[in-house]
Design a protein around this motif. Structure first.
Motif, PDB file in Angstrom:
ATOM      1  N   ALA A   1      -8.130   0.658   0.517  1.00 47.95           N
ATOM      2  CA  ALA A   1      -8.958   0.769   1.721  1.00 47.95           C
ATOM      3  C   ALA A   1      -8.203   0.288   2.957  1.00 47.95           C
ATOM      4  O   ALA A   1      -8.452   0.750   4.066  1.00 47.95           O
ATOM      5  CB  ALA A   1     -10.247  -0.035   1.547  1.00 47.95           C
ATOM      6  N   ALA A   2      -7.257  -0.632   2.777  1.00 50.31           N
ATOM      7  CA  ALA A   2      -6.556  -1.216   3.926  1.00 50.31           C
ATOM      8  C   ALA A   2      -5.494  -0.277   4.492  1.00 50.31           C
ATOM      9  O   ALA A   2      -5.378  -0.127   5.707  1.00 50.31           O
ATOM     10  CB  ALA A   2      -5.919  -2.550   3.544  1.00 50.31           C
ATOM     11  N   ASP A   3      -4.683   0.347   3.632  1.00 47.99           N
ATOM     12  CA  ASP A   3      -3.633   1.242   4.153  1.00 47.99           C
ATOM     13  C   ASP A   3      -3.111   2.240   3.125  1.00 47.99           C
ATOM     14  O   ASP A   3      -1.965   2.671   3.213  1.00 47.99           O
ATOM     15  CB  ASP A   3      -2.474   0.423   4.764  1.00 47.99           C
ATOM     16  CG  ASP A   3      -1.732  -0.443   3.747  1.00 47.99           C
ATOM     17  OD1 ASP A   3      -2.109  -0.434   2.560  1.00 47.99           O
ATOM     18  OD2 ASP A   3      -0.764  -1.121   4.141  1.00 47.99           O
ATOM     19  N   LEU A   4      -3.963   2.602   2.169  1.00 44.07           N
ATOM     20  CA  LEU A   4      -3.652   3.552   1.084  1.00 44.07           C
ATOM     21  C   LEU A   4      -2.582   3.023   0.146  1.00 44.07           C
ATOM     22  O   LEU A   4      -2.816   2.832  -1.031  1.00 44.07           O
ATOM     23  CB  LEU A   4      -3.254   4.934   1.617  1.00 44.07           C
ATOM     24  CG  LEU A   4      -4.305   5.708   2.414  1.00 44.07           C
ATOM     25  CD1 LEU A   4      -3.793   7.127   2.720  1.00 44.07           C
ATOM     26  CD2 LEU A   4      -5.649   5.776   1.716  1.00 44.07           C
ATOM     27  N   HIS A   5      -1.371   2.782   0.669  1.00 43.92           N
ATOM     28  CA  HIS A   5      -0.309   2.196  -0.141  1.00 43.92           C
ATOM     29  C   HIS A   5       0.792   1.726   0.794  1.00 43.92           C
ATOM     30  O   HIS A   5       0.812   2.074   1.974  1.00 43.92           O
ATOM     31  CB  HIS A   5       0.236   3.190  -1.176  1.00 43.92           C
ATOM     32  CG  HIS A   5       0.840   4.434  -0.583  1.00 43.92           C
ATOM     33  ND1 HIS A   5       2.123   4.465  -0.074  1.00 43.92           N
ATOM     34  CD2 HIS A   5       0.351   5.679  -0.397  1.00 43.92           C
ATOM     35  CE1 HIS A   5       2.380   5.688   0.375  1.00 43.92           C
ATOM     36  NE2 HIS A   5       1.330   6.440   0.194  1.00 43.92           N
ATOM     37  N   SER A   6       1.760   0.958   0.237  1.00 41.06           N
ATOM     38  CA  SER A   6       2.831   0.413   1.076  1.00 41.06           C
ATOM     39  C   SER A   6       3.907   1.460   1.338  1.00 41.06           C
ATOM     40  O   SER A   6       4.040   2.449   0.616  1.00 41.06           O
ATOM     41  CB  SER A   6       3.453  -0.814   0.398  1.00 41.06           C
ATOM     42  OG  SER A   6       2.495  -1.855   0.327  1.00 41.06           O
ATOM     43  N   ASN A   7       4.667   1.195   2.383  1.00 39.99           N
ATOM     44  CA  ASN A   7       5.748   2.064   2.845  1.00 39.99           C
ATOM     45  C   ASN A   7       6.706   2.400   1.701  1.00 39.99           C
ATOM     46  O   ASN A   7       7.271   1.515   1.070  1.00 39.99           O
ATOM     47  CB  ASN A   7       6.479   1.312   3.954  1.00 39.99           C
ATOM     48  CG  ASN A   7       7.489   2.161   4.666  1.00 39.99           C
ATOM     49  OD1 ASN A   7       8.524   2.501   4.110  1.00 39.99           O
ATOM     50  ND2 ASN A   7       7.196   2.523   5.907  1.00 39.99           N
ATOM     51  N   ARG A   8       6.918   3.686   1.460  1.00 36.93           N
ATOM     52  CA  ARG A   8       7.730   4.072   0.300  1.00 36.93           C
ATOM     53  C   ARG A   8       9.228   4.047   0.605  1.00 36.93           C
ATOM     54  O   ARG A   8      10.048   3.939  -0.304  1.00 36.93           O
ATOM     55  CB  ARG A   8       7.280   5.430  -0.212  1.00 36.93           C
ATOM     56  CG  ARG A   8       5.809   5.319  -0.660  1.00 36.93           C
ATOM     57  CD  ARG A   8       5.414   6.437  -1.555  1.00 36.93           C
ATOM     58  NE  ARG A   8       6.140   6.379  -2.804  1.00 36.93           N
ATOM     59  CZ  ARG A   8       6.435   7.449  -3.544  1.00 36.93           C
ATOM     60  NH1 ARG A   8       6.077   8.649  -3.122  1.00 36.93           N
ATOM     61  NH2 ARG A   8       7.082   7.310  -4.681  1.00 36.93           N
ATOM     62  N   LEU A   9       9.582   4.165   1.859  1.00 38.34           N
ATOM     63  CA  LEU A   9      10.971   4.007   2.274  1.00 38.34           C
ATOM     64  C   LEU A   9      11.436   2.591   1.917  1.00 38.34           C
ATOM     65  O   LEU A   9      12.476   2.398   1.286  1.00 38.34           O
ATOM     66  CB  LEU A   9      11.011   4.190   3.790  1.00 38.34           C
ATOM     67  CG  LEU A   9      12.197   4.797   4.482  1.00 38.34           C
ATOM     68  CD1 LEU A   9      12.528   6.139   3.870  1.00 38.34           C
ATOM     69  CD2 LEU A   9      11.872   4.984   5.973  1.00 38.34           C
ATOM     70  N   SER A  10      10.650   1.606   2.302  1.00 36.96           N
ATOM     71  CA  SER A  10      10.986   0.221   1.996  1.00 36.96           C
ATOM     72  C   SER A  10      10.938  -0.026   0.493  1.00 36.96           C
ATOM     73  O   SER A  10      11.776  -0.742  -0.058  1.00 36.96           O
ATOM     74  CB  SER A  10      10.024  -0.741   2.704  1.00 36.96           C
ATOM     75  OG  SER A  10      10.324  -0.815   4.076  1.00 36.96           O
ATOM     76  N   GLN A  11       9.948   0.544  -0.190  1.00 42.29           N
ATOM     77  CA  GLN A  11       9.861   0.340  -1.640  1.00 42.29           C
ATOM     78  C   GLN A  11      11.104   0.882  -2.331  1.00 42.29           C
ATOM     79  O   GLN A  11      11.675   0.256  -3.228  1.00 42.29           O
ATOM     80  CB  GLN A  11       8.612   1.023  -2.212  1.00 42.29           C
ATOM     81  CG  GLN A  11       7.309   0.373  -1.799  1.00 42.29           C
ATOM     82  CD  GLN A  11       6.137   0.915  -2.611  1.00 42.29           C
ATOM     83  OE1 GLN A  11       6.040   0.698  -3.816  1.00 42.29           O
ATOM     84  NE2 GLN A  11       5.229   1.621  -1.957  1.00 42.29           N
ATOM     85  N   TRP A  12      11.537   2.062  -1.903  1.00 42.49           N
ATOM     86  CA  TRP A  12      12.727   2.670  -2.498  1.00 42.49           C
ATOM     87  C   TRP A  12      13.954   1.801  -2.212  1.00 42.49           C
ATOM     88  O   TRP A  12      14.762   1.534  -3.096  1.00 42.49           O
ATOM     89  CB  TRP A  12      12.919   4.087  -1.915  1.00 42.49           C
ATOM     90  CG  TRP A  12      14.280   4.629  -2.139  1.00 42.49           C
ATOM     91  CD1 TRP A  12      14.764   5.186  -3.282  1.00 42.49           C
ATOM     92  CD2 TRP A  12      15.357   4.642  -1.189  1.00 42.49           C
ATOM     93  NE1 TRP A  12      16.075   5.550  -3.108  1.00 42.49           N
ATOM     94  CE2 TRP A  12      16.465   5.227  -1.834  1.00 42.49           C
ATOM     95  CE3 TRP A  12      15.482   4.205   0.135  1.00 42.49           C
ATOM     96  CZ2 TRP A  12      17.690   5.394  -1.196  1.00 42.49           C
ATOM     97  CZ3 TRP A  12      16.698   4.374   0.765  1.00 42.49           C
ATOM     98  CH2 TRP A  12      17.779   4.960   0.108  1.00 42.49           C
ATOM     99  N   TYR A  13      14.073   1.325  -0.990  1.00 37.66           N
ATOM    100  CA  TYR A  13      15.242   0.533  -0.615  1.00 37.66           C
ATOM    101  C   TYR A  13      15.267  -0.809  -1.371  1.00 37.66           C
ATOM    102  O   TYR A  13      16.301  -1.226  -1.900  1.00 37.66           O
ATOM    103  CB  TYR A  13      15.257   0.285   0.897  1.00 37.66           C
ATOM    104  CG  TYR A  13      16.460  -0.518   1.305  1.00 37.66           C
ATOM    105  CD1 TYR A  13      17.710   0.078   1.362  1.00 37.66           C
ATOM    106  CD2 TYR A  13      16.357  -1.879   1.562  1.00 37.66           C
ATOM    107  CE1 TYR A  13      18.835  -0.661   1.683  1.00 37.66           C
ATOM    108  CE2 TYR A  13      17.472  -2.624   1.884  1.00 37.66           C
ATOM    109  CZ  TYR A  13      18.709  -2.008   1.946  1.00 37.66           C
ATOM    110  OH  TYR A  13      19.821  -2.742   2.246  1.00 37.66           O
TER     111      TYR A  13
END
Lengths: 401, 401
Positions: free
Chosen positions: A257-269
């Motif tokens: 509800a807050a932001d769907l999910h975290s940034n995937r660019l950062s997750q990948w890095y």
């Protein structure tokens, strides 16, 4: 239309919680420390020379699509592996990737707090956690691992206890084994969920007990959270929480509800960094940089603040908590310090009861250069000596406007 | 400890709001559409072939440090310039960069909603907005630009009105000039702040009025928000809001409390894209890909659903809203569809009143290939025909477990 010509005639009705939402002294401070030439002991800014090199990135297209609210599965696995190695037994299914660990504070606040809900906190503690808990309506009670039942045995059982046992913000204190055991025992016996915030864990300059308190719990529910802001880079805005299974379902829903999910660019890095064989050496080098800065800082304190203040040498983290011998309201010191080019964080906003004056201030040692540390501390000591002698300080700019 | 051996004995006490926090059908669906071979008309996933190439990134170290809660100044300038060109007059100071536009929904919910607060919404509307507003305690009232005073003139003035005037989710509808004027007039006259959600704006396949409704307001407070998830890539998790000056201060404080600031890697990357001279051509190419997909999809609907359902050809966005002639609960259709390899989004969760059956479903046309569209629609039509004839459908998997 423009904002000038069409100012609304009536004030909108905000939620009742908005009345408790104050300006953050950190935000106000960020504007000040950006001024050219300012020596900043104020923020918790990591040193840019510790940031990883990001000059040759090739982002896979898969990292650009929507992802899971819990986070990317491989990153959750890598985080769980790191936590198990640290002594906190957990499965990847218990890991929730966050948009920075500030988000964990928002989610846990949403999970537990209604107007008037008692929440146990250390005093002093992280001021932006106080800000969020206060917004949701928290009433603060005591958490002190040196008191019987860690201070948690009050008339009304707190909905949860929030603690930063390792290199605490703002004090730099690290709970010893007895304090960790005492807090865990109190949470278990009183059935108080523990919210353990652990962003500074990797920044250890001296040997000390760092096993998460959550690892000692037998019965109490728990949320443990960590961050990549200090060990990698804050601009990545990536952190994580791990929780006991009973808390996971609502926390994942709140995250979605807050932001769907975290940034995937950062997750990948970050996943690439966690898998990098050079990671331990990278962290060791970063710790060495900060250890030297801390040692310079403490030498400077000895040179300029002996007789004016007391302090503990922090065994890790980013901060020294300076207790002035004169019981000043350190917010009153700040305008003159800024006028002379030095920023620090007054101690008062770190206390839940918002005292009129606490005679303490938080000094960050990770961002300023060795030369800036020397000059900044000399200026600060001069101002403290003047103020303590009743000579007063110049300037009128308040810390929180 | 492990979660198996040390299950908490007592349940923690959650906040009262948690009771209203349901599982999101979108989250449940994401797990299903990841299954190999699944034809998905369910999510709002952009087509991966529209994503930008990110193979040669050189991230500047400055993008790795903490940043401002409002967002990077240059990005705020670029966003304001784009919005002014679109007809929405605003200054960069009114722009707040978000961790995706879902975050704007959370912040606006926090700003306005207490338990029982009336909030006007379209029916149907974006289900994750309903989820957030419901969590904060909203009571839903009517927003319909075809009714007198857009339906806002109820006994109790709503705290705000939430609308998606351009390529609405889930209906694909685009308000015409008269509907835009009617909504703006109602908000002005009744002093109802307008929260305009505009993530699909750039995906325009046919000529239609797209000037934000907020640009027509004279007196009412407003929040307008946009997203880079559709025009660039959702994994970047970057969006923005622009607000009337009276709402800015609390919104920035809420943003800071939520996650300090948005991901600076994404902010840096998006700024480069906004400044890229090739951006208009990139968006035109992307629109062309989606226009073709839409046309294939509508042809498929004509082939398989004539006599079974009604629909409007969406002039933009990502969705077709299919109204079945038989008044089915489309949640009941889903298990059999998934068993046969086709996912869609049942219509019921898009309605604030949560009807038992609405006879409508939302179909996404941007993600599936042309071949998958053909096969998937044929299967769906067969299931609808069976269900409508009373033959029933196989399977028992519920949409929201």
């Amino acid at each position: 239309m423009t904002s000038e010509t069409c100012a609304p005639r009536f004030s909108p009705r905000f939620s009742r919680r908005i009345a408790g939402l104050e300006a953050s002294p950190i935000r106000e401070m960020l504007a000040i420390i950006d001024r050219p030439g300012m020596i900043s002991f104020a923020g918790g800014l990591p040193a840019p020379e510790t940031f990883p090199d990001m000059q040759q990135l090739a982002v896979p297209p898969a990292a650009l699509q929507y992802g899971a609210s819990e986070g990317d599965p491989e990153l959750r696995q890598a985080v769980a592996a790191e936590l198990n190695a640290l002594g906190l037994a957990c499965t990847p299914a218990q890991v929730l990737i966050l948009s920075g660990s500030q988000q964990g504070i928002d989610l846990v606040g949403k999970l537990f707090i209604d107007t008037g809900t008692p929440v146990a906190v250390e005093a002093p503690t992280y001021l932006a956690a106080l800000q969020v808990f206060r917004y949701f309506g928290a009433r603060f009670t005591t958490l002190d691992p040196n008191l019987p039942a860690a201070g948690l045995a009050t008339d009304e059982r707190p909905a949860f206890a929030y603690a930063i046992p390792t290199f605490q913000n703002p004090t730099g204190h690290c709970y010893d084994a007895a304090q960790r055991a005492a807090l865990a025992r109190a949470c278990d016996e009183l059935q108080v969920p523990l919210f353990e915030d652990d962003p500074y864990r990797d920044l250890a300059y001296d040997a000390c007990e760092r096993t998460p308190v959550c690892a000692r719990l037998q019965r109490a529910s728990w949320v443990y959270q960590g961050s990549f802001s200090k060990s990698l880079a804050p601009g990545l805005r990536l952190g994580y929480l791990v929780a006991s299974p009973d808390l996971l379902t609502p926390l994942v829903r709140l995250k979605q509800a807050a932001d769907l999910h975290s940034n995937r660019l950062s997750q990948w890095y970050v996943l690439g960094q966690l898998r990098d064989a050079g990671r331990p050496a990278r962290i060791a080098a970063l710790v060495e940089i900060y250890r030297r800065k801390r040692d310079h800082f403490v030498q400077g304190l000895e040179r300029y603040f002996s007789g004016l203040a007391d302090w503990q040498v922090p065994p890790g983290g980013l901060f020294v908590w300076l207790k002035l011998k004169a019981p000043l309201d350190t917010r009153q010191l700040l305008p003159a310090a800024i006028e002379r080019g030095v920023a620090f964080m007054p101690g008062e906003p770190f206390f839940p009861e918002r005292p009129a004056g606490c005679g303490a201030l938080r000094l960050n040692f990770s961002h300023a250069s060795v030369e800036q540390i020397e000059r900044g501390l000399a200026i600060l000591a001069e101002l403290v000596a003047q103020a303590g002698s009743g000579a007063g300080v110049k300037g009128t700019l308040p810390v929180a406007r």
